[in-house]
Motif scaffolding. Structure first.
Motif, PDB file in Angstrom:
ATOM      1  N   UNK A  15      -7.402  48.241  10.923  1.00  0.00           N
ATOM      2  CA  UNK A  15      -8.327  47.145  10.679  1.00  0.00           C
ATOM      3  C   UNK A  15      -8.856  46.575  11.986  1.00  0.00           C
ATOM      4  N   UNK A  16     -10.127  46.178  11.971  1.00  0.00           N
ATOM      5  CA  UNK A  16     -10.753  45.557  13.140  1.00  0.00           C
ATOM      6  C   UNK A  16     -11.134  44.114  12.864  1.00  0.00           C
ATOM      7  N   UNK A  17     -10.764  43.603  11.713  1.00  0.00           N
ATOM      8  CA  UNK A  17     -11.033  42.226  11.341  1.00  0.00           C
ATOM      9  C   UNK A  17     -10.200  41.893  10.119  1.00  0.00           C
ATOM     10  N   UNK A  18     -10.422  40.717   9.547  1.00  0.00           N
ATOM     11  CA  UNK A  18      -9.656  40.335   8.365  1.00  0.00           C
ATOM     12  C   UNK A  18     -10.517  39.499   7.437  1.00  0.00           C
ATOM     13  N   UNK A  19     -10.154  39.513   6.162  1.00  0.00           N
ATOM     14  CA  UNK A  19     -10.821  38.692   5.166  1.00  0.00           C
ATOM     15  C   UNK A  19      -9.754  38.037   4.301  1.00  0.00           C
ATOM     16  N   UNK A  20     -10.106  36.915   3.723  1.00  0.00           N
ATOM     17  CA  UNK A  20      -9.255  36.250   2.744  1.00  0.00           C
ATOM     18  C   UNK A  20     -10.068  36.052   1.477  1.00  0.00           C
ATOM     19  N   UNK A  21      -9.381  36.060   0.340  1.00  0.00           N
ATOM     20  CA  UNK A  21     -10.043  36.002  -0.954  1.00  0.00           C
ATOM     21  C   UNK A  21      -9.398  34.908  -1.792  1.00  0.00           C
ATOM     22  N   UNK A  22     -10.221  34.097  -2.427  1.00  0.00           N
ATOM     23  CA  UNK A  22      -9.713  33.087  -3.352  1.00  0.00           C
ATOM     24  C   UNK A  22     -10.471  33.177  -4.664  1.00  0.00           C
ATOM     25  N   UNK A  45     -13.923  38.570 -16.496  1.00  0.00           N
ATOM     26  CA  UNK A  45     -14.356  38.469 -15.098  1.00  0.00           C
ATOM     27  C   UNK A  45     -14.357  37.026 -14.624  1.00  0.00           C
ATOM     28  N   UNK A  46     -13.975  36.842 -13.362  1.00  0.00           N
ATOM     29  CA  UNK A  46     -14.147  35.561 -12.669  1.00  0.00           C
ATOM     30  C   UNK A  46     -14.624  35.850 -11.253  1.00  0.00           C
ATOM     31  N   UNK A  47     -15.531  35.053 -10.715  1.00  0.00           N
ATOM     32  CA  UNK A  47     -16.016  35.295  -9.353  1.00  0.00           C
ATOM     33  C   UNK A  47     -14.944  35.012  -8.313  1.00  0.00           C
ATOM     34  N   UNK A  48     -15.041  35.717  -7.202  1.00  0.00           N
ATOM     35  CA  UNK A  48     -14.115  35.532  -6.084  1.00  0.00           C
ATOM     36  C   UNK A  48     -14.905  35.136  -4.842  1.00  0.00           C
ATOM     37  N   UNK A  79      -7.039  42.685   4.422  1.00  0.00           N
ATOM     38  CA  UNK A  79      -7.065  41.558   3.487  1.00  0.00           C
ATOM     39  C   UNK A  79      -5.874  40.673   3.835  1.00  0.00           C
ATOM     40  N   UNK A  80      -6.176  39.547   4.434  1.00  0.00           N
ATOM     41  CA  UNK A  80      -5.128  38.677   4.967  1.00  0.00           C
ATOM     42  C   UNK A  80      -4.396  37.941   3.857  1.00  0.00           C
ATOM     43  N   UNK A  81      -5.169  37.333   2.928  1.00  0.00           N
ATOM     44  CA  UNK A  81      -4.565  36.610   1.810  1.00  0.00           C
ATOM     45  C   UNK A  81      -5.434  36.769   0.573  1.00  0.00           C
ATOM     46  N   UNK A  82      -4.783  36.721  -0.602  1.00  0.00           N
ATOM     47  CA  UNK A  82      -5.469  36.629  -1.892  1.00  0.00           C
ATOM     48  C   UNK A  82      -4.775  35.526  -2.678  1.00  0.00           C
ATOM     49  N   UNK A  83      -5.555  34.561  -3.132  1.00  0.00           N
ATOM     50  CA  UNK A  83      -5.000  33.465  -3.925  1.00  0.00           C
ATOM     51  C   UNK A  83      -5.779  33.360  -5.231  1.00  0.00           C
ATOM     52  N   UNK A  84      -5.065  33.332  -6.345  1.00  0.00           N
ATOM     53  CA  UNK A  84      -5.662  33.156  -7.669  1.00  0.00           C
ATOM     54  C   UNK A  84      -5.160  31.842  -8.235  1.00  0.00           C
ATOM     55  N   UNK A  85      -6.084  30.910  -8.426  1.00  0.00           N
ATOM     56  CA  UNK A  85      -5.734  29.556  -8.878  1.00  0.00           C
ATOM     57  C   UNK A  85      -4.694  28.924  -7.966  1.00  0.00           C
TER      58      UNK A  85
END
Length: 470
Positions: free
Chosen positions: A25-32, A383-386, A419-425
């Motif tokens: 990886x050359x970068x990171x993303x987080x998803x909520x 489906x729910x948007x992220x 993918x650094x973090x994924x948080x759902x609710x």
């Protein structure tokens, strides 16, 4: 939702290399994700126009049927395109049952295969739908046909146990600024078809033809046509195309030309909300009768310099995800989609012939095929948007199906990212890669990515990745 998606390698000419390892990886993303509002995925966004597939191929060939079934097509359209002008219903006829005196009016003789056929193409279409468990959309011949003919075709389809999903009342009948027929004449003809359909086929949706509004194809007559057509009573919506029409850069290294193509794709996708808002002035519900990626200025708008590449793969997946998200934000806007088209000799079709005029000559399986096969994984899901942070080129979409939580992530950049973090609710979840396709270059075909057993989950360069969340 299936934990793994089976690939078909019967006749593959898209050269998938052996599964590639995840790059550093050359970068990171987080998803909520917030599931406060979720919506059902519309399963009828995985449709195909048949067009020359019925003319050129033996669609009763078990190997062909297996390819079609495993692709996950939900419905096929009969016949589609300019064939709409000339086909008739005749159970004893051959081809599309053209009438020579009418077909002589055609500006170009593009459908000679119908005139030379020895089998009935509607029967062939019905057999294909039955073999693949697909519904049917019928494109009515409003110019030269009759409501009784349409009734006969639909009755044949229904007698064979198939769902007649919808009828499209002709295409491109506004051409020539009313020289084919005026908007008022079209509305009067449409009224007769609607009356028959509501009486004899009440479960079949009805879509009237709208003129294009995009700057490339619209003309001064488009708004006049659409104003009249939008007032037709007892229909379910309107029909239009939604092509990604790319200007093609002819000079420079191939990498530069494909970088330009990505800019064109991003511009097209960024403009879809505004394009849909313009369509919504005439109807809140639409069938997209043709979509895909084609070149500006190609003959008939049918060829693509990007066909058979990772750029096409990304467009196919991204558009289907966009449609799902847009329907979440504007319920029911996209009623159904038909990709243009299921197969021919063109490189951008999911299936194409190795030898153009040899129905038994084998098939190329193109990247769009695998894109559809991958994306039908969302059928039956909610489906729910992220929201993604860290890279403007990473886009995430959240789905729930069969008590599992899934995340689909597009990486539109040529660099890998963790993918650094994924948080759902608000709850942190671990993404575990299940299936991914990527490529180091936009002009290469997709490679299947080998999931890593350790370390941070990573999205590869130019990739579409499916994660299960634990």
């Amino acid at each position: 939702m299936k934990p793994a998606i089976r690939l078909i390698l019967l006749f593959s000419a898209v050269q998938f290399s052996s599964a590639a390892a995840l790059p550093a990886a050359e970068g990171s993303v987080s998803v909520s994700v917030s599931t406060a509002t979720m919506s059902d995925v519309n399963n009828f966004i995985f449709g195909m126009m048949t067009v020359s597939s019925l003319e050129e191929w033996n669609t009763r060939d078990p190997e062909f049927v297996k390819l079609a079934a495993d692709m996950g097509v939900t419905h096929f359209q009969y016949p589609g395109g300019s064939l709409n002008y000339w086909w008739h219903y005749d159970p004893k006829g051959v081809g599309y049952c053209f009438r020579p005196e009418e077909y002589a009016q055609a500006a170009s003789q593009r459908h000679e295969a119908s005139m030379q056929a020895t089998e009935n193409f509607l029967s062939k279409f019905i057999d294909l739908c039955k073999a693949t468990n697909a519904a049917a959309i019928v494109n009515a011949n409003v110019w030269h046909g009759t409501p009784d003919e349409l009734d006969g075709a639909l009755a044949d389809i229904e007698r064979n146990g198939l769902k007649a999903l919808s009828v499209i009342l002709g295409v491109e009948l506004q051409l020539g600024g009313g020289r084919i027929m005026t908007a008022e004449e079209y509305a009067a003809r449409a009224k007769n078809y609607v009356a028959m359909l509501r009486s004899k086929h009440p479960g079949t949706k009805i879509f009237a033809w709208a003129a294009p509004l995009d700057p490339i194809k619209a003309n001064s007559y488009s708004q006049q046509w659409n104003t009249v057509v939008s007032k037709i009573e007892n229909i379910d919506g309107l029909t239009q195309y939604q092509w990604c029409r790319n200007a093609v850069q002819s000079e420079g290294a191939i990498e530069q030309r494909f970088d330009y193509g990505m800019k064109e794709l991003k511009s097209f996708m960024a403009g879809l909300d505004a394009a849909n808002a313009a369509l919504a002035r005439y109807s809140p519900r639409w069938d997209i009768d043709q979509w895909g990626m084609v070149d500006l200025g190609s003959p008939g708008g049918a060829k693509s310099a990007y066909g058979g590449t990772m750029l096409q793969f990304l467009h196919t997946c991204w558009y289907l995800l966009y449609v799902t998200d847009y329907n979440h934000r504007h319920s029911g806007f996209y009623q159904s989609l038909e990709y243009m088209k299921f197969g021919s000799s063109y490189s951008h079709d999911p299936l194409s012939l190795k030898v153009k005029n040899d129905p038994r000559g084998g098939f190329r399986i193109n990247p769009a095929y695998y894109a559809f096969q991958l994306m039908t994984n969302i059928r039956g899901a909610k489906y729910a948007p992220a929201t993604t942070n860290g890279s403007p080129d990473a886009k995430a979409y959240y789905f729930e199906n069969n008590k599992e939580k899934w995340l689909c992530v597009l990486n539109l950049a040529g660099k890998a990212a963790a993918i650094e973090t994924v948080a759902v609710d608000g709850a942190p979840l671990k993404p575990v890669l299940q299936k991914a396709y990527g490529s180091d270059t936009l002009f290469g075909g997709p490679q299947e990515i080998q999931p890593s057993q350790a370390g941070e989950p990573t999205i590869s360069p130019y990739s579409v990745s499916w994660f299960i969340l634990r």
